[in-house]
Design a protein around this motif. Structure first.
Motif, PDB file in Angstrom:
ATOM      1  N   ALA A  27       0.870  -1.175   0.000  1.00  0.00           N
ATOM      2  CA  ALA A  27       0.000   0.000   0.000  1.00  0.00           C
ATOM      3  C   ALA A  27       0.908   1.227   0.000  1.00  0.00           C
ATOM      4  N   VAL A  28       0.594   2.197  -0.850  1.00  0.00           N
ATOM      5  CA  VAL A  28       1.421   3.400  -0.984  1.00  0.00           C
ATOM      6  C   VAL A  28       0.575   4.620  -0.682  1.00  0.00           C
ATOM      7  N   GLU A  29       1.142   5.533   0.096  1.00  0.00           N
ATOM      8  CA  GLU A  29       0.499   6.795   0.445  1.00  0.00           C
ATOM      9  C   GLU A  29       1.458   7.939   0.149  1.00  0.00           C
ATOM     10  N   LEU A  36       9.907  19.239   3.722  1.00  0.00           N
ATOM     11  CA  LEU A  36      10.264  18.254   2.704  1.00  0.00           C
ATOM     12  C   LEU A  36       9.215  18.137   1.600  1.00  0.00           C
ATOM     13  N   GLY A  37       8.065  18.733   1.769  1.00  0.00           N
ATOM     14  CA  GLY A  37       7.013  18.601   0.768  1.00  0.00           C
ATOM     15  C   GLY A  37       6.357  17.242   0.854  1.00  0.00           C
ATOM     16  N   GLN A  38       5.859  16.768  -0.282  1.00  0.00           N
ATOM     17  CA  GLN A  38       5.189  15.475  -0.328  1.00  0.00           C
ATOM     18  C   GLN A  38       6.201  14.349  -0.190  1.00  0.00           C
ATOM     19  N   GLN A  39       5.845  13.336   0.581  1.00  0.00           N
ATOM     20  CA  GLN A  39       6.689  12.158   0.729  1.00  0.00           C
ATOM     21  C   GLN A  39       5.876  10.911   0.454  1.00  0.00           C
ATOM     22  N   LEU A  40       6.533   9.927  -0.146  1.00  0.00           N
ATOM     23  CA  LEU A  40       5.900   8.649  -0.433  1.00  0.00           C
ATOM     24  C   LEU A  40       6.219   7.649   0.679  1.00  0.00           C
ATOM     25  N   PHE A  41       5.203   6.923   1.099  1.00  0.00           N
ATOM     26  CA  PHE A  41       5.359   5.876   2.104  1.00  0.00           C
ATOM     27  C   PHE A  41       4.755   4.594   1.554  1.00  0.00           C
ATOM     28  N   ALA A  42       5.449   3.483   1.735  1.00  0.00           N
ATOM     29  CA  ALA A  42       4.926   2.191   1.313  1.00  0.00           C
ATOM     30  C   ALA A  42       4.961   1.228   2.494  1.00  0.00           C
ATOM     31  N   MET A  69      10.558   8.069  -7.338  1.00  0.00           N
ATOM     32  CA  MET A  69       9.388   7.242  -7.036  1.00  0.00           C
ATOM     33  C   MET A  69       9.635   6.256  -5.889  1.00  0.00           C
ATOM     34  N   LEU A  70      10.845   6.248  -5.335  1.00  0.00           N
ATOM     35  CA  LEU A  70      11.140   5.327  -4.239  1.00  0.00           C
ATOM     36  C   LEU A  70      10.529   5.840  -2.940  1.00  0.00           C
ATOM     37  N   PRO A  71       9.637   5.065  -2.348  1.00  0.00           N
ATOM     38  CA  PRO A  71       9.016   5.495  -1.095  1.00  0.00           C
ATOM     39  C   PRO A  71       9.827   5.061   0.125  1.00  0.00           C
ATOM     40  N   ASN A  72       9.468   5.615   1.266  1.00  0.00           N
ATOM     41  CA  ASN A  72       9.973   5.118   2.547  1.00  0.00           C
ATOM     42  C   ASN A  72       9.276   3.773   2.756  1.00  0.00           C
ATOM     43  N   LEU A  73      10.051   2.701   2.842  1.00  0.00           N
ATOM     44  CA  LEU A  73       9.481   1.357   2.956  1.00  0.00           C
ATOM     45  C   LEU A  73       9.400   0.921   4.415  1.00  0.00           C
ATOM     46  N   ARG A  74       8.297   0.270   4.741  1.00  0.00           N
ATOM     47  CA  ARG A  74       8.149  -0.320   6.056  1.00  0.00           C
ATOM     48  C   ARG A  74       7.444  -1.664   5.905  1.00  0.00           C
ATOM     49  N   ILE A  75       7.933  -2.646   6.633  1.00  0.00           N
ATOM     50  CA  ILE A  75       7.313  -3.969   6.635  1.00  0.00           C
ATOM     51  C   ILE A  75       6.326  -4.013   7.796  1.00  0.00           C
ATOM     52  N   VAL A  76       5.104  -4.454   7.506  1.00  0.00           N
ATOM     53  CA  VAL A  76       4.065  -4.544   8.537  1.00  0.00           C
ATOM     54  C   VAL A  76       3.489  -5.958   8.537  1.00  0.00           C
TER      55      VAL A  76
END
Length: 151
Positions: A27-29, A36-42, A69-76
């Motif tokens: 899921a990407v937000e 920093l402006g807009q940031q991508l999170f996955a 396009m590389l988001p901040n990745l987190r494993i959940v």
């Protein structure tokens, strides 16, 4: 959405991340994060029997996505769902805030490291950063690096 002047499709990023080896769901937000402006999170769930690290997933993602396009990745463990089975985007936004608040592993050992960590935290809009944290993995980008250099 626009991120640092580039138009990106969240669904495209999500599809690329979901197709990574060992990933079950993604899921990407895209969220505004101050200076920093807009940031991508996955947020990614792993397929059964896979034990990957964020660094390993980031390496795979770099092969498929351009840097912007590389988001901040987190494993959940699991993606948050509402009662009707749809993705709970409000919870993802809260998780994104917690991702940035939970950084900062190893503490600075010298006065110089402490000063640099403080400046990084200011530029990135974080409470603290650790000496082993990665500026770009925390959401930094080339424009933020210019701000960092000027400070």
């Amino acid at each position: 959405v626009k991120v640092r002047g580039f138009r990106v499709e969240l669904d495209e990023i999500q599809a690329q991340l979901a197709s990574l080896s060992g990933v079950a769901q993604a899921a990407v937000e895209c969220l505004p994060k101050g200076e920093l402006g807009q940031q991508l999170f996955a947020f990614l769930t792993l397929a059964p029997g896979h034990s990957l690290t964020v660094a390993q997933l980031h390496g795979q993602a770099q092969d498929r996505l351009p840097d912007y396009m590389l988001p901040n990745l987190r494993i959940v463990e699991a993606l948050p769902l509402m009662g009707n089975g749809k993705l709970d985007r409000k919870t993802l936004q809260q998780w994104a805030d917690k991702v940035l608040d939970s950084v900062g592993g190893a503490l600075p050992r010298t006065p110089l490291e402490a000063l640099l960590a403080e400046v990084w935290a200011q530029v990135l809009g974080l409470e603290r950063v650790g000496i082993e944290d990665d500026f770009f993995a925390l959401g930094g980008h080339s424009l933020a690096a210019v701000s960092l250099a000027s400070r």
